[in-house]
Design a protein around this motif. Structure first.
Motif, PDB file in Angstrom:
ATOM      1  N   THR A   1       0.604  -1.567   0.147  1.00 33.73           N
ATOM      2  CA  THR A   1       0.285  -0.440   0.014  1.00 33.73           C
ATOM      3  C   THR A   1       1.063   1.018   0.101  1.00 33.73           C
ATOM      4  OG1 THR A   1      -1.619   1.392   1.460  1.00 33.73           O
ATOM      5  CG2 THR A   1      -0.145  -0.172   2.946  1.00 33.73           C
TER       6      THR A   1
ATOM      7  N   ILE B   1      -4.774  -1.080  -1.195  1.00 34.41           N
ATOM      8  CA  ILE B   1      -3.915  -1.800  -0.740  1.00 34.41           C
ATOM      9  C   ILE B   1      -3.828  -3.417  -2.234  1.00 34.41           C
ATOM     10  CG2 ILE B   1      -3.733  -4.370   0.119  1.00 34.41           C
ATOM     11  CD1 ILE B   1      -3.941  -2.293   2.580  1.00 34.41           C
TER      12      ILE B   1
ATOM     13  N   THR C   1      -5.572  -4.820  -7.233  1.00 34.39           N
ATOM     14  CA  THR C   1      -5.826  -3.480  -6.472  1.00 34.39           C
ATOM     15  C   THR C   1      -7.451  -3.651  -5.642  1.00 34.39           C
ATOM     16  OG1 THR C   1      -3.891  -2.647  -6.961  1.00 34.39           O
ATOM     17  CG2 THR C   1      -5.146  -0.778  -5.383  1.00 34.39           C
TER      18      THR C   1
ATOM     19  N   THR D   1     -10.157  -1.157  -2.972  1.00 33.03           N
ATOM     20  CA  THR D   1      -9.873   0.484  -1.966  1.00 33.03           C
ATOM     21  C   THR D   1     -10.235   0.536  -0.885  1.00 33.03           C
ATOM     22  OG1 THR D   1      -9.851   1.541  -3.773  1.00 33.03           O
ATOM     23  CG2 THR D   1     -10.130   2.932  -2.126  1.00 33.03           C
TER      24      THR D   1
END
Length: 143
Positions: free
Chosen positions: A55, A124, A135, A137
């Motif tokens: 992150t 992340i 990814t 959020t």
């Protein structure tokens, strides 16, 4: 010949592992270390192994598991141990929640001089075995 190329690209897209985020948040704390929690669903027919995470708000992310010992009313001992990978079962869920598996985020101050704000969006990235990265959020919350 063009339709063969299209079929190849369509097959490649279908072959890519995917996970669905059903729930997720980052614990909002004033310190340099926090934890992230997620519930992931794997719609595929094979287990998906998460081998890394990152992150932009932390210098490193580790997978940890909280274990509990003691079974009487007066003794409850919890311990945290690092784990190398997490596996989301085929057609199943992995719950990365308080009291079990979680993602530890270290070095918040080095990347994020201010404390996380309530409601702040935190990306992340999870790295799967085989090289695919996904990814998600998450939202910073006081819980």
């Amino acid at each position: 010949m063009r339709w063969l190329s299209l079929l190849w690209f369509a097959g490649l897209a279908l072959a890519q592992p995917t996970l669905r985020l059903e729930e997720g948040w980052v614990r909002r704390v004033p310190g340099n270390i926090t934890a992230a929690y997620l519930v992931l669903y794997n719609p595929t027919d094979r287990p998906l192994k998460i081998v890394g995470a990152s992150t932009p708000i932390a210098t490193r992310v580790e997978f940890h598991q909280t274990t509990h010992a003691g079974h009487d009313d007066h003794l409850d001992i919890s311990a945290m141990k690092r784990v190398d990978a997490l596996t989301v079962p085929a057609k199943g869920r992995l719950k990365i929640l308080p009291g079990g598996y979680h993602l530890m985020l270290y070095g918040l101050r080095e990347k994020n001089p201010k404390s996380l704000a309530e409601g702040q969006k935190v990306p992340i990235t999870l790295r799967l075995e085989g090289g695919v990265s996904l990814t998600f959020t998450l939202t910073a919350q006081t819980r």
